[in-house]
Design a protein around this motif. Structure first.
Motif, PDB file in Angstrom:
ATOM      1  N   MET A   1      20.772  23.460  -6.717  1.00 10.44           N
ATOM      2  CA  MET A   1      20.946  23.873  -5.335  1.00 10.44           C
ATOM      3  C   MET A   1      19.592  23.800  -4.626  1.00 10.44           C
ATOM      4  N   ALA A   2      19.650  23.414  -3.393  1.00 13.06           N
ATOM      5  CA  ALA A   2      18.436  23.279  -2.594  1.00 13.06           C
ATOM      6  C   ALA A   2      17.871  24.644  -2.223  1.00 13.06           C
ATOM      7  N   ASP A   3      16.545  24.696  -2.106  1.00 12.64           N
ATOM      8  CA  ASP A   3      15.893  25.890  -1.572  1.00 12.64           C
ATOM      9  C   ASP A   3      16.129  25.893  -0.072  1.00 12.64           C
ATOM     10  N   ILE A   4      16.413  27.080   0.473  1.00 16.06           N
ATOM     11  CA  ILE A   4      16.662  27.175   1.911  1.00 16.06           C
ATOM     12  C   ILE A   4      15.868  28.333   2.499  1.00 16.06           C
ATOM     13  N   SER A   5      15.627  28.249   3.790  1.00 16.23           N
ATOM     14  CA  SER A   5      14.852  29.296   4.446  1.00 16.23           C
ATOM     15  C   SER A   5      15.773  30.243   5.217  1.00 16.23           C
ATOM     16  N   ASP A   6      15.282  31.431   5.453  1.00 17.16           N
ATOM     17  CA  ASP A   6      16.022  32.406   6.254  1.00 17.16           C
ATOM     18  C   ASP A   6      16.224  31.909   7.682  1.00 17.16           C
ATOM     19  N   ASP A   7      15.275  31.145   8.182  1.00 20.17           N
ATOM     20  CA  ASP A   7      15.408  30.591   9.536  1.00 20.17           C
ATOM     21  C   ASP A   7      16.613  29.665   9.633  1.00 20.17           C
ATOM     22  N   LEU A   8      16.826  28.851   8.617  1.00 18.77           N
ATOM     23  CA  LEU A   8      17.985  27.953   8.625  1.00 18.77           C
ATOM     24  C   LEU A   8      19.282  28.744   8.581  1.00 18.77           C
ATOM     25  N   ILE A   9      19.303  29.786   7.796  1.00 21.05           N
ATOM     26  CA  ILE A   9      20.498  30.631   7.726  1.00 21.05           C
ATOM     27  C   ILE A   9      20.772  31.260   9.087  1.00 21.05           C
ATOM     28  N   MET A  10      19.735  31.746   9.741  1.00 19.77           N
ATOM     29  CA  MET A  10      19.893  32.350  11.058  1.00 19.77           C
ATOM     30  C   MET A  10      20.435  31.333  12.069  1.00 19.77           C
ATOM     31  N   LEU A  11      19.907  30.120  12.047  1.00 15.27           N
ATOM     32  CA  LEU A  11      20.372  29.092  12.979  1.00 15.27           C
ATOM     33  C   LEU A  11      21.823  28.709  12.731  1.00 15.27           C
ATOM     34  N   THR A  55       9.956  19.719   2.852  1.00 14.14           N
ATOM     35  CA  THR A  55      10.029  20.199   1.470  1.00 14.14           C
ATOM     36  C   THR A  55      10.361  19.106   0.465  1.00 14.14           C
ATOM     37  N   GLY A  56      10.676  17.907   0.955  1.00 14.80           N
ATOM     38  CA  GLY A  56      11.004  16.809   0.049  1.00 14.80           C
ATOM     39  C   GLY A  56      12.370  16.927  -0.585  1.00 14.80           C
ATOM     40  N   GLN A  57      13.235  17.708   0.008  1.00 22.38           N
ATOM     41  CA  GLN A  57      14.586  17.878  -0.511  1.00 22.38           C
ATOM     42  C   GLN A  57      15.542  16.913   0.190  1.00 22.38           C
ATOM     43  N   ALA A  58      16.664  16.667  -0.428  1.00 20.61           N
ATOM     44  CA  ALA A  58      17.694  15.836   0.196  1.00 20.61           C
ATOM     45  C   ALA A  58      18.313  16.613   1.358  1.00 20.61           C
ATOM     46  N   ARG A  59      18.387  15.973   2.516  1.00 19.62           N
ATOM     47  CA  ARG A  59      18.867  16.636   3.714  1.00 19.62           C
ATOM     48  C   ARG A  59      20.282  17.194   3.524  1.00 19.62           C
ATOM     49  N   ASN A  60      21.174  16.387   2.963  1.00 23.52           N
ATOM     50  CA  ASN A  60      22.558  16.844   2.793  1.00 23.52           C
ATOM     51  C   ASN A  60      22.643  18.042   1.843  1.00 23.52           C
ATOM     52  N   GLU A  61      21.779  18.104   0.852  1.00 22.50           N
ATOM     53  CA  GLU A  61      21.786  19.240  -0.067  1.00 22.50           C
ATOM     54  C   GLU A  61      21.308  20.509   0.628  1.00 22.50           C
ATOM     55  N   VAL A  62      20.302  20.380   1.496  1.00 27.04           N
ATOM     56  CA  VAL A  62      19.826  21.535   2.260  1.00 27.04           C
ATOM     57  C   VAL A  62      20.939  22.039   3.168  1.00 27.04           C
ATOM     58  N   GLN A  64      24.206  21.637   2.968  1.00 22.67           N
ATOM     59  CA  GLN A  64      25.294  22.223   2.185  1.00 22.67           C
ATOM     60  C   GLN A  64      24.926  23.602   1.661  1.00 22.67           C
ATOM     61  N   ALA A  65      23.710  23.766   1.197  1.00 19.19           N
ATOM     62  CA  ALA A  65      23.274  25.059   0.670  1.00 19.19           C
ATOM     63  C   ALA A  65      23.269  26.126   1.765  1.00 19.19           C
ATOM     64  N   VAL A  66      22.807  25.758   2.952  1.00 17.51           N
ATOM     65  CA  VAL A  66      22.787  26.717   4.058  1.00 17.51           C
ATOM     66  C   VAL A  66      24.205  27.092   4.452  1.00 17.51           C
ATOM     67  N   LYS A  67      25.062  26.102   4.637  1.00 13.39           N
ATOM     68  CA  LYS A  67      26.443  26.377   5.042  1.00 13.39           C
ATOM     69  C   LYS A  67      27.153  27.235   3.998  1.00 13.39           C
ATOM     70  N   LYS A  68      26.923  26.953   2.744  1.00  9.69           N
ATOM     71  CA  LYS A  68      27.537  27.741   1.683  1.00  9.69           C
ATOM     72  C   LYS A  68      27.036  29.186   1.734  1.00  9.69           C
ATOM     73  N   ALA A  69      25.737  29.358   1.919  1.00  8.02           N
ATOM     74  CA  ALA A  69      25.165  30.703   1.984  1.00  8.02           C
ATOM     75  C   ALA A  69      25.729  31.488   3.158  1.00  8.02           C
ATOM     76  N   VAL A  70      25.867  30.838   4.295  1.00  4.46           N
ATOM     77  CA  VAL A  70      26.366  31.519   5.496  1.00  4.46           C
ATOM     78  C   VAL A  70      27.847  31.819   5.362  1.00  4.46           C
ATOM     79  N   ARG A  71      28.618  30.879   4.955  1.00  2.00           N
ATOM     80  CA  ARG A  71      30.069  31.051   4.932  1.00  2.00           C
ATOM     81  C   ARG A  71      30.551  31.945   3.814  1.00  2.00           C
ATOM     82  N   HIS A  72      29.768  32.076   2.765  1.00  2.00           N
ATOM     83  CA  HIS A  72      30.172  32.943   1.660  1.00  2.00           C
ATOM     84  C   HIS A  72      29.545  34.316   1.726  1.00  2.00           C
TER      85      HIS A  72
END
Length: 79
Positions: A1-11, A55-62, A64-72
Motif C-alpha cells: 500500500m502506498a504511503d499517504i499524507s493527511d493533507d491528501l485525506i483531507m482533500l 515521493t516516487g510512488q505510483a500515482r494510481n496507488e496513492v 487508491q490508498a487515499v480513497k480507501k482510507a477515506v471511504r473506510h
C-alpha cells in the motif's frame, strides 16, 4: 500500500463532502454545487499527482490508498 499524507485525506474528504451535497439539488443550485465538487476533485487530483511525483510512488496507488482510507474510515457522506 502506498504511503499517504493527511493533507491528501483531507482533500479527498472535502471532495466527497461536496459530492454528497449534490443530492436533491436541481437547476442552478445543482450547477453551482457541481462546480464546487468539481473544483474540490480537481484540487485533490492535482495534489495526488504532485505527491506521487515527490515521493516516487505510483500515482494510481496513492489515489487508491487515499480513497480507501477515506471511504473506510467513516460512512459515505452521500448516504
Amino acid at each position: 500500500m502506498a504511503d499517504i499524507s493527511d493533507d491528501l485525506i483531507m482533500l479527498e474528504r472535502s471532495a466527497e463532502e461536496e459530492r454528497a451535497k449534490l443530492a436533491g439539488l436541481d437547476g442552478e443550485e445543482h450547477a453551482a454545487q457541481w462546480r464546487r465538487w468539481y473544483d474540490a476533485s480537481v484540487t485533490f487530483q492535482a495534489a495526488v499527482t504532485a505527491y506521487a511525483k515527490e515521493t516516487g510512488q505510483a500515482r494510481n496507488e496513492v489515489e487508491q490508498a487515499v480513497k480507501k482510507a477515506v471511504r473506510h474510515a467513516d460512512e459515505d457522506p452521500a448516504e
